[in-house]
Structures are given as C-alpha cells and as structure tokens.
Scaffold this motif. Structure first.
Motif, PDB file in Angstrom:
ATOM      1  N   ASN A 181     -38.000 -23.290 -18.265  1.00 40.53           N
ATOM      2  CA  ASN A 181     -37.189 -24.313 -18.904  1.00 40.53           C
ATOM      3  C   ASN A 181     -36.334 -23.652 -19.973  1.00 40.53           C
ATOM      4  OD1 ASN A 181     -38.898 -23.878 -21.112  1.00 40.53           O
ATOM      5  ND2 ASN A 181     -40.172 -25.651 -20.666  1.00 40.53           N
ATOM      6  N   GLY A 182     -35.467 -24.447 -20.610  1.00 37.15           N
ATOM      7  CA  GLY A 182     -34.606 -23.912 -21.653  1.00 37.15           C
ATOM      8  C   GLY A 182     -33.214 -23.551 -21.184  1.00 37.15           C
ATOM      9  N   LEU A 183     -32.862 -23.953 -19.958  1.00 30.48           N
ATOM     10  CA  LEU A 183     -31.528 -23.666 -19.440  1.00 30.48           C
ATOM     11  C   LEU A 183     -30.587 -24.839 -19.699  1.00 30.48           C
ATOM     12  CD1 LEU A 183     -32.397 -22.048 -15.988  1.00 30.48           C
ATOM     13  CD2 LEU A 183     -31.681 -20.885 -18.075  1.00 30.48           C
ATOM     14  N   HIS A 184     -29.305 -24.529 -19.857  1.00 33.47           N
ATOM     15  CA  HIS A 184     -28.289 -25.557 -20.068  1.00 33.47           C
ATOM     16  C   HIS A 184     -27.111 -25.329 -19.123  1.00 33.47           C
ATOM     17  CE1 HIS A 184     -30.614 -25.934 -23.767  1.00 33.47           C
ATOM     18  NE2 HIS A 184     -30.067 -27.119 -23.924  1.00 33.47           N
ATOM     19  N   LEU A 185     -26.438 -26.402 -18.798  1.00 31.92           N
ATOM     20  CA  LEU A 185     -25.250 -26.351 -17.953  1.00 31.92           C
ATOM     21  C   LEU A 185     -24.010 -26.453 -18.824  1.00 31.92           C
ATOM     22  CD1 LEU A 185     -26.449 -28.833 -15.186  1.00 31.92           C
ATOM     23  CD2 LEU A 185     -26.244 -26.356 -14.934  1.00 31.92           C
ATOM     24  N   GLU A 186     -22.976 -25.722 -18.453  1.00 29.36           N
ATOM     25  CA  GLU A 186     -21.704 -25.802 -19.162  1.00 29.36           C
ATOM     26  C   GLU A 186     -20.675 -26.471 -18.247  1.00 29.36           C
ATOM     27  OE1 GLU A 186     -18.399 -23.006 -21.476  1.00 29.36           O
ATOM     28  OE2 GLU A 186     -20.093 -22.090 -20.425  1.00 29.36           O
ATOM     29  N   GLY A 187     -20.109 -27.582 -18.723  1.00 28.52           N
ATOM     30  CA  GLY A 187     -19.100 -28.287 -17.950  1.00 28.52           C
ATOM     31  C   GLY A 187     -19.656 -29.065 -16.779  1.00 28.52           C
TER      32      GLY A 187
END
Length: 218
Positions: A181-187
């Motif tokens: 976990n700890g992932l983020h999406l950009e756009g």
C-alpha cells in the motif's frame, strides 16, 4: 515572546517527535539467508534509518544547546537554525535521507510513521502487506520478493515477474501474493465499483490507489 524562545519551543517539539533508533539484534532475529531475501532488505533499511535518526537528533540537540548559549553557534548549526525558522528540511539531512518534498514538521512526522512501520515488522515478524513508500529502496524490496519466489520454485529471477490485483476494502492478500500500500495515482483515480481507472476528481491531481496484491510468476 522572543524569536529565540519561539525557536527553542519549535526545536523541542521536533525533538519530541523524532523517533528513537531501532535497536535490535537483527542478525539473530532476521538472519540474512539464501531463502529469505527480505531479511537483507530489512537490515539495509534499518541501517539507513538509524544513521538518519542519529543525524537528525544530533543536529536538533546541537541547535538547542546553541540557542541556550551552551555551545558556539557554528556555521552548520546556523544552517539548521535557518531551516527550522523556514520550516524546511536541513540540507544536511537530505544528503542521507530518502526523497521527500515535505516541509520540516511534516517530514519529522513522516519519519516517525516510517519507523513505526519498520518497528512493527521487527516486533511482529514479516508483514503480509508492506507500506512501499516507507522504503529507502523500494526496488530492492520488489527484487527480494521475486528472489524468494525464484529460489522457491528453482527458476532464474530474470524469468520472474509480478501479476497485480487491486484489492477491495476488506479483501485479504492471497497466500501466494504479497500486499503493498502507499501508492498514489497522478491524473487518474481508481473506481472500486467498476474496478478500473477513471478520471481524477476535479481540482485534484493525485488520488490514493487501494492496496495491491503482487503475485510472483514465471
């Protein structure tokens, strides 16, 4: 209230939030063995974090002593003072730190959370789900997971890869997989109902990606 007094209060608060070094006999509890590459990753991460924590503590303690007139305000301490006043992470810290865009107060809070993750690993054993953002070297972690699989099924690690599955709230990580976990999406954003990527919310550049299950295959 003087500027010096206010700065001393700030330094004191920062010191209170700086975590202690992770003291443990890792070689006995998490020995570096052929079949468990994650232990090597843990040892490396703890070594890097302990060096950072010692530097942060020493830097802030020296600044506190200098502000009280107990030691001379050296050039290095002056640089730390300037960073504290600006709420910026001192350049000396960043030289041995993980990459971070946080301001000083948020950086120390983030450091505390990272150490909490690794402390839990040390106290409770290897977790089923890993906070991948906490690693100095996330690539080493991913490689270690593949190495463990490759050695288990006796294939070259170069022939292994991951299959990814986005987990819904409440889903457990399959036994054959490792969670992150700890992932983020950009756009973009993740639609948990349709289980697919969608446009990001208006006025929002980043969105959190739900936990992933990574299944090594060959």
């Amino acid at each position: 209230i003087s500027t010096s007094s206010t700065t001393q209060d700030t330094v004191a608060r920062l010191l209170e939030n700086v975590p202690d070094v992770l003291e443990a006999d890792l070689e006995d509890r998490f020995p570096i063995t052929y079949n468990e590459s994650l232990n090597s990753v843990l040892n490396l991460e703890i070594d890097k974090y302990n060096k950072l924590i010692r530097l942060v503590r020493t830097s802030l303690k020296d600044l506190s002593l200098a502000l009280r007139g107990e030691i001379i305000m050296s050039l290095e301490i002056e640089k730390t003072l300037d960073s504290v006043i600006r709420n910026e992470v001192p350049c000396g810290w960043l030289k041995i730190s993980y990459q971070s865009d946080y301001n000083l107060s948020s950086y120390v809070a983030d450091l505390h959370n990272r150490i909490k993750f690794f402390s839990g690993w040390m106290e409770e054993g290897t977790p089923r789900t890993f906070w991948i953002s906490a690693f100095y070297f996330p690539h080493s972690f991913l490689t270690a997971v593949l190495q463990n699989y490759a050695r288990k099924v006796n294939v070259p690690v170069s022939q292994t890869k991951f299959e990814f599955q986005v987990l819904n709230p409440g889903d457990s990580v399959p036994d054959s997989a490792t969670g992150i976990n700890g992932l983020h999406l950009e756009g973009a954003a993740w639609d948990s109902q349709k289980m697919m990527l969608t446009e990001s919310p208006e006025m929002s550049r980043y969105s959190e990606l739900p936990p992933l299950a990574m299944k090594p295959t060959s």
